[in-house]
Write an enzyme that holds these catalytic residues in place. Structure first.
Site, PDB file in Angstrom:
ATOM      1  N   HIS A 111       0.840  -1.204   0.000  1.00 13.54           N
ATOM      2  CA  HIS A 111       0.000   0.000   0.000  1.00 13.54           C
ATOM      3  C   HIS A 111       0.871   1.247   0.000  1.00 13.54           C
ATOM      4  O   HIS A 111       1.962   1.238   0.553  1.00 13.54           O
ATOM      5  CB  HIS A 111      -0.950   0.002   1.202  1.00 13.54           C
ATOM      6  CG  HIS A 111      -0.283  -0.249   2.525  1.00 13.54           C
ATOM      7  ND1 HIS A 111       0.143  -1.510   2.917  1.00 13.54           N
ATOM      8  CD2 HIS A 111       0.061   0.592   3.521  1.00 13.54           C
ATOM      9  CE1 HIS A 111       0.695  -1.424   4.118  1.00 13.54           C
ATOM     10  NE2 HIS A 111       0.670  -0.162   4.501  1.00 13.54           N
ATOM     11  N   MET A 112       0.378   2.286  -0.653  1.00 11.41           N
ATOM     12  CA  MET A 112       1.072   3.570  -0.684  1.00 11.41           C
ATOM     13  C   MET A 112       0.478   4.468   0.400  1.00 11.41           C
ATOM     14  O   MET A 112      -0.731   4.434   0.645  1.00 11.41           O
ATOM     15  CB  MET A 112       0.851   4.273  -2.035  1.00 11.41           C
ATOM     16  CG  MET A 112       1.278   3.492  -3.255  1.00 11.41           C
ATOM     17  SD  MET A 112       3.043   3.543  -3.561  1.00 11.41           S
ATOM     18  CE  MET A 112       3.328   5.305  -3.785  1.00 11.41           C
TER      19      MET A 112
END
Ligand code: ZN
Length: 155
Positions: A111-112
């Site tokens: 995930h960013m």
């Protein structure tokens, strides 16, 4: 045994769980794309801290196909515009922790992070590090961001 293990892993992954549940506000999901979604971090480093995760349970950006990569970058850019509009952010920290050695909280599902920044916000961050962020304020921020998202998407 293998079934129990995989069912448990699935249950423990918040990204997979949130991708499957339908109430966006309860799950703090701001936008669902074709391959990835934008959601709020329930334990934010700063007010308005968003995350982008692919629907597929993969550990690294390198495991994503080109369509997923492109949509994630597009959602990062959209998230920045939404945060600027809703919260007047002056800057951002954008990035991903890949692998548990990097400090990733959930290393199995990439995930960013998009963390909005304001001048002088370090004191604010120190304050929230010691204090539980109230769910009410999370929902309030969520609604502000959602309104900004709808405004941006209607243009
Ligand atoms: Zn997952």
């Amino acid at each position: 045994m293998a079934y129990i293990k995989s069912a448990r892993e699935e249950e423990e992954c918040i990204f997979c769980t949130k991708a499957q549940r339908e109430n966006d506000e309860d799950e703090l999901v701001l936008k669902r794309g074709k391959h990835a979604m934008v959601l709020m971090n329930a334990y934010p480093y700063n007010n308005g801290h968003l995350m982008i995760s692919p629907y597929r349970h993969v550990a690294s950006l390198e495991d994503l196909n080109r369509d997923e990569q492109l949509e994630i970058i597009a959602l990062v850019v959209l998230s920045m515009s939404v945060i600027r509009r809703a919260l007047n952010a002056e800057g951002f920290n954008v990035g991903a922790n890949i692998g548990s050695v990097s400090g990733a909280g959930i290393a199995e599902h990439v995930h960013m992070h998009i963390v909005p920044r304001w001048k002088g916000d370090t004191s604010f961050m120190t304050v929230i590090a010691d204090t539980k962020v109230m769910p009410e304020s999370l929902v309030e921020t969520y609604r502000k961001l959602r309104t900004a998202l709808h405004e941006l998407e209607s243009h």
